[in-house]
Structure formats: structure tokens, C-alpha cells
Scaffold this motif. Structure first.
Motif, PDB file in Angstrom:
ATOM      1  N   THR A 193       2.045  11.300  -5.063  1.00 64.38           N
ATOM      2  CA  THR A 193       0.833  10.702  -5.665  1.00 64.38           C
ATOM      3  C   THR A 193       0.030  11.517  -6.708  1.00 64.38           C
ATOM      4  N   TYR A 218      -2.059  13.986   3.071  1.00 65.02           N
ATOM      5  CA  TYR A 218      -2.942  12.839   3.388  1.00 65.02           C
ATOM      6  C   TYR A 218      -2.843  12.227   4.862  1.00 65.02           C
ATOM      7  N   MET A 231       7.713   8.759  -3.040  1.00 64.95           N
ATOM      8  CA  MET A 231       6.654   7.876  -2.541  1.00 64.95           C
ATOM      9  C   MET A 231       5.568   8.223  -3.612  1.00 64.95           C
ATOM     10  N   SER A 269       1.255   6.491  -3.972  1.00 66.59           N
ATOM     11  CA  SER A 269       0.215   5.513  -3.526  1.00 66.59           C
ATOM     12  C   SER A 269       0.064   4.943  -4.955  1.00 66.59           C
ATOM     13  N   SER A 310      -2.034   2.920  -5.496  1.00 66.53           N
ATOM     14  CA  SER A 310      -3.433   2.382  -5.543  1.00 66.53           C
ATOM     15  C   SER A 310      -4.291   3.520  -6.622  1.00 66.53           C
ATOM     16  N   LYS A 311      -3.502   4.734  -6.828  1.00 68.15           N
ATOM     17  CA  LYS A 311      -4.010   5.762  -7.728  1.00 68.15           C
ATOM     18  C   LYS A 311      -3.659   5.663  -9.226  1.00 68.15           C
ATOM     19  N   ALA A 365       0.759  -1.248  -0.028  1.00 75.50           N
ATOM     20  CA  ALA A 365       0.185   0.141  -0.131  1.00 75.50           C
ATOM     21  C   ALA A 365       0.863   1.251   0.010  1.00 75.50           C
ATOM     22  N   GLY A 366       0.404   2.330  -0.313  1.00 78.11           N
ATOM     23  CA  GLY A 366       1.138   3.652  -0.306  1.00 78.11           C
ATOM     24  C   GLY A 366       1.490   3.898   1.239  1.00 78.11           C
ATOM     25  N   LEU A 367       0.918   3.645   1.966  1.00 79.37           N
ATOM     26  CA  LEU A 367       1.032   3.748   3.409  1.00 79.37           C
ATOM     27  C   LEU A 367       2.236   2.629   3.906  1.00 79.37           C
ATOM     28  N   GLU A 372       4.394  16.659   0.487  1.00 76.75           N
ATOM     29  CA  GLU A 372       3.302  15.915  -0.401  1.00 76.75           C
ATOM     30  C   GLU A 372       2.969  17.360  -1.320  1.00 76.75           C
ATOM     31  N   ALA A 403      -1.573  -0.738  -3.599  1.00 74.39           N
ATOM     32  CA  ALA A 403      -0.028  -0.913  -3.638  1.00 74.39           C
ATOM     33  C   ALA A 403       0.514   0.370  -3.562  1.00 74.39           C
ATOM     34  N   ASP A 434       5.802  12.811  -1.490  1.00 71.77           N
ATOM     35  CA  ASP A 434       4.815  12.044  -1.818  1.00 71.77           C
ATOM     36  C   ASP A 434       4.314  12.582  -3.069  1.00 71.77           C
TER      37      ASP A 434
END
Ligand SMILES: *Cc1c(COP(=O)(O)O)cnc(C)c1O
Length: 367
Positions: free
Chosen positions: A170, A102, A188, A190, A192-193, A79-81, A139, A203, A168
Motif C-alpha cells: 500500500t 497496519y 495487496m 489498500s 483507499s490510498k 476494502a484493503g482489509l 508490509e 477499496a 502489503d
């Protein structure tokens, strides 16, 4: 690049094979067997597959392709986290400076603060308090507004004192933003996006400049248990083929939509405010995002009641959290984020026809 970076894996299959096995056969030739002690110190990528918590073919192949796309060495997480947690575990800072953004990244820092006394400070504190060994986490563009934060400025201050910078990115994957060029040490995402892009993969990605750091991250990942799983790695590899086309289309479309809405705002009285980096006037924004702002941005409507009803008036936007997928999404943001006004909506632009999306937003704003 995204299509051919892993060509050397090709057997007869054109689409990559899905490896779901958690375990791998040891060599049948006894002379080739090595004890764990003999393997110690061997480069991560030289070690044959043994167990999928350590490494597996889908993840290795996806890392190769995503490394090419991101211009570094990519390490994939569940995951991103888990990627953010792994970066902090690797850097092991006493103090972390973090801005808005986030909520989950703040969540991890609360755990580190509770368990290990890690100090959490804001980006406003960087200039006066950053020291060697600290981490500055930037971010940009920042969630949920899609506004750019001056990464280069924070990186310069941090590096002058010997601190490290995590970005970040993302909201602005390549080729929209190059965080390394602006001073990031670790990037970094995420995945998942945008990297997943189809609302079916959870992921995360860390990108580092050198192989040695990537190997250190992979060594830690074995024990953190946070490797990107087999099926998700395969889905990411599948998604990487269309990544650049999707992202370019989404970003072009979002910038056209923001431009249309801001030029016609007077005719749309319910639309009180648009947040997007393309509307920022600070000098650094053009350098950071030379081709326009992110495909995720926010708008404010005239009342909480209007904002609450707005997603139900749209035809092409799905009312859901998350961003970066091929389908356009909208979220009445106060449903998942306790820190925002009830008039705020976050939009993620997909790959639908731009004019259809503009027409849809305009008809809903006129209702
Ligand atoms: C979604 C997101 C994360 C967390 O990623 P997961 O894959 O959900 O763990 C981190 N940062 C930003 C900016 C995000 O949008």
C-alpha cells in the motif's frame, strides 16, 4: 496504459458509463439460456453478468486497467482489509508470520486465531519456524514510519520451506516498488490510498501472477460478499487515469521534503527524528526502492504537546488519518494507533507544490 487498457469497452462515451444496476437481463433468445449446472466450471470472465455481488461491468473494467498498472491479474474488493481476508481465506494457512504495520491486518488475524486457532507469529520467527503451507505477510514500506522491510530475504526463506508470501505494498504502489520481482506471491493494496487518490473511495486490491488464481479469488469473493461495489469501482477506474502521474509527483515531492528536512535538521531543534526509507543505510533498501522512498513518512517532535499542536500550525496539510490522496495529510498518530509515542506525526505528501509544503513545514517547526 492506464488510459487505453480498456479501449475495447468504448461505445460513444469518452468517460466510462457508470453501471449501478445490481441485476442483468438474461438473454432473450431461449436457445442461449444456460442452467447454473451447465455454467459450472466456466472461466469466471466468460460468464455473462447476472448479479453485482458476482461481477459487474465497472469492476471488470477497473480490474483490467489496474491489472495492467500492477503487472498482474487484479481482483478488486470492498476494502484493503477485505482483500487481506480474501488472501488468507484462499491460502488457508495454519500459521501466519507478520511484522509491525497496519493494525487492521493484525485485527483480522486475531479473528482467525480466535475462531480457527490460526497461529500468529512475528517476522523474527520466520527463519526458525516457517513450514510448508504457512503464510509470511510482509508490509513494506511499513506503516506508519515508511521504512523498508527486506521482502526479498523473507520470501527466499519462505519459499525454501514451501510457504507463501503476501506483500502489503500500500505504501509503495507501482512504479515505486515491484513486489513480484522480490518474491511476493500475492500483492495487496489498500486502494483507499493511492489508487483511489482522492479521499472518496474505500477499496482493496489483490494482484496475482496467473489468471487461474485470480479466478479462484473471484469465485470465493462471490460468497464472501466482498466485491468492490459498483460506484467505488467506477471511481477507481476514474482515478486510474491519473494514477501514474499522481504517484510519481507525490513520491518525488516527498523525497525532496525528507531530504530538505534531514539536511536542515540542526536548524529545526523541535524536529527530533525523521523516519523514511531514503534515510536507511541497509543494502537491500536501494534494490527494493531504487527511485527513493514512499510519499508517507513520520517525524518525531520534541514533546507530546508540540506534536499535538503541530497540525494546527500548518496551512497546506489537513489533520486527518489515511494517506495517498492528492491533498497532503498529517496525523498526530497516537489518535488512531495505540502502539506509537505521542511525539509522532505521520505525513502523507499530496500533489501540492513541493516548495509550498517545505515552507509550510519549516514555518510551523519554527513556531
Ligand atoms: C489503509 C491500509 C490498509 C487497510 O485498507 P482499508 O482500505 O482501510 O481496508 C491495509 N494496509 C495498509 C498499509 C494501509 O495503509
Amino acid at each position: 496504459m492506464a488510459i487505453h487498457a480498456d479501449d475495447d469497452h468504448i461505445s460513444g462515451d469518452v468517460a466510462p458509463v457508470i453501471h449501478l444496476s445490481t441485476i442483468y437481463r438474461y438473454d432473450n433468445d431461449p436457445s442461449k439460456l444456460k442452467t447454473a449446472r451447465e455454467i459450472e466450471g466456466t472461466d469466471f470472465d466468460e460468464i455473462p453478468f447476472v448479479y453485482s455481488r458476482e461481477n459487474q461491468p465497472n469492476v471488470a473494467r477497473a480490474e483490467e486497467v489496474i491489472g495492467k498498472i500492477t503487472g498482474g491479474n487484479a481482483v478488486l474488493y470492498s476494502a484493503g482489509l477485505s482483500a487481506f481476508h480474501a488472501a488468507l481465506t484462499h491460502l488457508n494457512p495454519k500459521k501466519v508470520f507478520i511484522g509491525d504495520g497496519y493494525h487492521g491486518c493484525h485485527g483480522i488475524l486475531s479473528i482467525l486465531e480466535r475462531n480457527y486457532g490460526t497461529k500468529v507469529l512475528t517476522l523474527a520467527d520466520v527463519e526458525s519456524k516457517v513450514e510448508a503451507g504457512d503464510v509470511v505477510h510482509v508490509e513494506t514500506p511499513v506503516n506508519p514510519y515508511g521504512l523498508a522491510i527486506d521482502l526479498e530475504r523473507y520470501a527466499k526463506i519462505a519459499h525454501a520451506k514451501g510457504a507463501k508470501v503476501i506483500c502489503d505494498a500500500t505504501f509503495a504502489p507501482p512504479p515505486i516498488l515491484d513486489p513480484f520481482a522480490l518474491g511476493a506471491d500475492i500483492v495487496m493494496h489498500s486502494a483507499s490510498k493511492y489508487f483511489g487518490g482522492h479521499s472518496d473511495v474505500l477499496a482493496g486490491i489483490l494482484v496475482v501472477k496467473d489468471q487461474k488464481t485470480a479466478n479462484a479469488l473471484k469465485d470465493d469473493r462471490i460468497f464472501l460478499g466482498s466485491i468492490c461495489p459498483t460506484m467505488e469501482s467506477w471511481l477507481l477506474l476514474r482515478s486510474s487515469r491519473t494514477f501514474v502521474s499522481r504517484v510519481k509527483q507525490q513520491f518525488r515531492s516527498a523525497n525532496e521534503i525528507v531530504s530538505y528536512l534531514s539536511k536542515n535538521q540542526e536548524k529545526l531543534p523541535k524536529l527530533k527524528k525523521i523516519y523514511h526509507s531514503s534515510l536507511q543505510t541497509e543494502e537491500f533498501v536501494k534494490k527494493q526502492l531504487p527511485n527513493g522512498g514512499p510519499a508517507t513518512f513520520a517525524i518525531e517532535l520534541d514533546s507530546g504537546a508540540t506534536a499535538r499542536a503541530f497540525p494546527s500550525k500548518l496551512q497546506y496539510f489537513t489533520h486527518s488519518t489515511s494517506l495517498g490522496s492528492v491533498e497532503s495529510l498529517i496525523e498526530w498518530r497516537c489518535m488512531s494507533d495505540s502502539g506509537v509515542a505521542d511525539t509522532l506525526l505521520r505525513l502523507s505528501i499530496g500533489i501540492e507544490d513541493t516548495q509550498d509544503l517545505i515552507d509550510d513545514l519549516v514555518q510551523a517547526l519554527k513556531q
